[in-house]
Design an enzyme around this catalytic site. Sequence first.
Site, mmCIF file in Angstrom:
data_model
loop_
_atom_site.group_PDB
_atom_site.id
_atom_site.type_symbol
_atom_site.label_atom_id
_atom_site.label_comp_id
_atom_site.label_asym_id
_atom_site.label_seq_id
_atom_site.Cartn_x
_atom_site.Cartn_y
_atom_site.Cartn_z
ATOM 1 N N PRO A 162 -6.856 5.603 3.305
ATOM 2 C CA PRO A 162 -5.690 6.390 2.862
ATOM 3 C C PRO A 162 -4.461 6.054 3.679
ATOM 4 C CG PRO A 162 -7.623 7.773 2.886
ATOM 5 C CD PRO A 162 -8.038 6.450 3.483
ATOM 6 N N CYS A 163 -3.371 5.703 2.986
ATOM 7 C CA CYS A 163 -2.203 5.165 3.679
ATOM 8 C C CYS A 163 -1.161 6.216 4.011
ATOM 9 C CB CYS A 163 -1.563 4.070 2.832
ATOM 10 S SG CYS A 163 -0.982 4.636 1.207
#
Length: 383
Positions: free
Chosen positions: A112-113
Amino acid sequence: MYQPSEEFSFDPEYPEGLTKVGIPCLTRAQVHAIRVYDFFSGCGGTSAGLQNAGMVPIVALDMDGEALETFRLNFPDAHAIKSDIRTVLTRDLEPYFERQRTVPILFSACAPCQPFSKQNRQKKEADARISLLTELTRFLERFRPELLFVENVPGLQEFSEDEDGPLHDLVTVLDRLGYWHTARVILAQDYGVPQNRRRLVLVASAFGPIDLPEQTHGPGRAPYRTVWDAIGHLPHLEAGESDTSVPNHYACKLSPLNLERIRAVGEGGGRLAWDERLQLDCHRTVKGYSDVYGRMSWGKPSPALTTRCISLSNGRFGHPEQDRAISIREAACIQTFPKDFIFVGTVNGMARQIGNAVPPDLATSIGKALIEHVDKYWSNTDG
């Protein structure tokens, strides 16, 4: 469906006489059937691209149930595991590996960025997701994949400049295990994605020195793909309508006021074109946020899609000429998902899946380069 072994006796200290990475003489068919283990898989953007390159998705691991339902629908021969990687033991994945490895395997990981995005303004030290990429190192140490592909926002690199960051942790482990690796920030549009999307990409190999592929689009190469190239062929929609002849071609409803707002904006324009009556109070005292309620341009790549890419108020996500935000299918096309890739879940959930995904065409470019890399190794050791 690929059947996991009933027993597992993997030994990272490969038997004497095998190659450096533990694989005996590879056939060309084996080189081109690299097995993919997709960590943080989401709906399967990476797997779709690597499959298009010739690889074989085996396992997807993610904690987003809606995204995994989409993955299962599109990859019926792979195993989709719904779990938080922080709770998964390395032995939990042992049944999904060959007892005696005969084909190279690739680990892909797009953690997850949001913790590393410029749009995330919360205190990063308090976000537990920051540690997720570091979790991958446990599986690298246990299973020693021949190849690794990591994709994330450029902010991951900036956040990891100190010795406590997840990228630093990953590179440290790769160095200790003897991998060759390289990482740099690339533009997705340089690889045929009709989107202005900057990403940090890392590739690693147990075979030998490795680099990212040369760009395929841009000056002196194929022209950049545009919004028109991606969605110009799709049927007309009104806000709130769907066209069942095209999967997932649905556009969100707009209030009467927001319909006025989008109608006041020309192709490529934004809220700065509004008269005083249409302005939002929260924007009157700031100069930024000019992209919200904006329209894309037909002749350019789109802006970077986010998890709210079908919402008019969250970016320049308006259709270039139709009075609405882009549809789910249009967002998928801009991300370069195949036309037969079907999304399931809530409308917002599907937008999240698309915005979080690695663009498949980018993954295809990386995948083809990795196959060529392994093929070079194979040709140097064959016969």
